[in-house]
Design an enzyme around this catalytic site. Structure first.
Site, PDB file in Angstrom:
ATOM      1  N   CYS A  36       0.856  -1.186   0.000  1.00  0.00           N
ATOM      2  CA  CYS A  36       0.000   0.000   0.000  1.00  0.00           C
ATOM      3  C   CYS A  36       0.892   1.236   0.000  1.00  0.00           C
ATOM      4  O   CYS A  36       1.755   1.373   0.872  1.00  0.00           O
ATOM      5  CB  CYS A  36      -0.912  -0.001   1.223  1.00  0.00           C
ATOM      6  SG  CYS A  36      -1.890   1.517   1.381  1.00  0.00           S
ATOM      7  N   ASP A  44      -0.220  -5.725   0.611  1.00  0.00           N
ATOM      8  CA  ASP A  44      -1.527  -6.057   0.050  1.00  0.00           C
ATOM      9  C   ASP A  44      -1.374  -7.403  -0.651  1.00  0.00           C
ATOM     10  O   ASP A  44      -0.490  -7.579  -1.486  1.00  0.00           O
ATOM     11  CB  ASP A  44      -1.983  -5.012  -0.971  1.00  0.00           C
ATOM     12  CG  ASP A  44      -2.465  -3.732  -0.315  1.00  0.00           C
ATOM     13  OD1 ASP A  44      -3.065  -3.825   0.775  1.00  0.00           O
ATOM     14  OD2 ASP A  44      -2.249  -2.656  -0.891  1.00  0.00           O
ATOM     15  N   ILE A  55       4.876 -14.645 -23.636  1.00  0.00           N
ATOM     16  CA  ILE A  55       5.587 -14.434 -22.374  1.00  0.00           C
ATOM     17  C   ILE A  55       6.033 -15.792 -21.836  1.00  0.00           C
ATOM     18  O   ILE A  55       5.223 -16.717 -21.733  1.00  0.00           O
ATOM     19  CB  ILE A  55       4.669 -13.753 -21.329  1.00  0.00           C
ATOM     20  CG1 ILE A  55       4.222 -12.377 -21.811  1.00  0.00           C
ATOM     21  CG2 ILE A  55       5.344 -13.688 -19.974  1.00  0.00           C
ATOM     22  CD1 ILE A  55       5.259 -11.314 -21.803  1.00  0.00           C
ATOM     23  N   GLU A  56       7.285 -15.895 -21.469  1.00  0.00           N
ATOM     24  CA  GLU A  56       7.816 -17.110 -20.863  1.00  0.00           C
ATOM     25  C   GLU A  56       7.387 -17.133 -19.397  1.00  0.00           C
ATOM     26  O   GLU A  56       7.439 -16.119 -18.715  1.00  0.00           O
ATOM     27  CB  GLU A  56       9.347 -17.105 -21.019  1.00  0.00           C
ATOM     28  CG  GLU A  56      10.013 -18.420 -20.755  1.00  0.00           C
ATOM     29  CD  GLU A  56      10.326 -18.624 -19.297  1.00  0.00           C
ATOM     30  OE1 GLU A  56      10.291 -19.779 -18.869  1.00  0.00           O
ATOM     31  OE2 GLU A  56      10.596 -17.637 -18.596  1.00  0.00           O
ATOM     32  N   SER A  57       6.914 -18.277 -18.892  1.00  0.00           N
ATOM     33  CA  SER A  57       6.298 -18.319 -17.558  1.00  0.00           C
ATOM     34  C   SER A  57       7.266 -17.975 -16.425  1.00  0.00           C
ATOM     35  O   SER A  57       6.883 -17.322 -15.456  1.00  0.00           O
ATOM     36  CB  SER A  57       5.631 -19.666 -17.297  1.00  0.00           C
ATOM     37  OG  SER A  57       6.571 -20.708 -17.343  1.00  0.00           O
TER      38      SER A  57
END
Length: 135
Positions: free
Chosen positions: A50, A57, A72-74
């Site tokens: 926050c 958070d 996107i490569e994981s």
């Protein structure tokens, strides 16, 4: 950004130094897209801070995208999302930044990011950002 950041192929992953580093890794680790119409990542343990109180958070993030040329490569996605752990941001801006960063990294056809923030003070928050390729 002129620096190159690459993740190790095996062994422990280094901790990201910033969200910018995480974003750069997303782009540098991207690979050629196969014939696939939709990809969805679900991160069930997402943490940010926050910006008002400095308190953590917790929540989850769902990222769906339609690739154009790159995916996107994981492992790079895990690294990128980890970069938010000490990053101060409102839930609303998180959804927008993640969507913008994915568009920057791979120029997807479409991206939809939903951030589900765990209840704090009895209030849950869900935010959504949608982006479309404008090329």
């Amino acid at each position: 950004m002129s620096e190159n950041y690459y993740l190790p192929r095996s062994g422990p992953m280094p901790r990201p130094s910033s969200v910018d580093e995480g974003r750069t890794v997303l782009q540098q680790e991207a690979f050629d897209a196969p014939n696939v119409q939709n990809i969805t990542f679900r991160a069930l343990e997402f943490t940010a801070v926050c910006p008002k109180t400095g308190q953590p958070d917790f929540g989850k993030v769902e990222i769906s995208y339609t690739p154009r040329h790159k995916c996107i490569e994981s492992k790079s996605m895990k690294f990128y999302l980890w970069s938010f752990r000490d990053h101060g941001a409102f839930c609303e801006s998180l959804a927008a930044q993640i969507a913008d960063d994915i568009m920057w990294a791979i120029e997807a056809e479409t991206v939809k990011v939903t951030v589900y923030q765990t209840a704090r003070g009895g209030i849950e928050l869900t935010t959504e950002a949608i982006r479309e390729y404008q090329g």
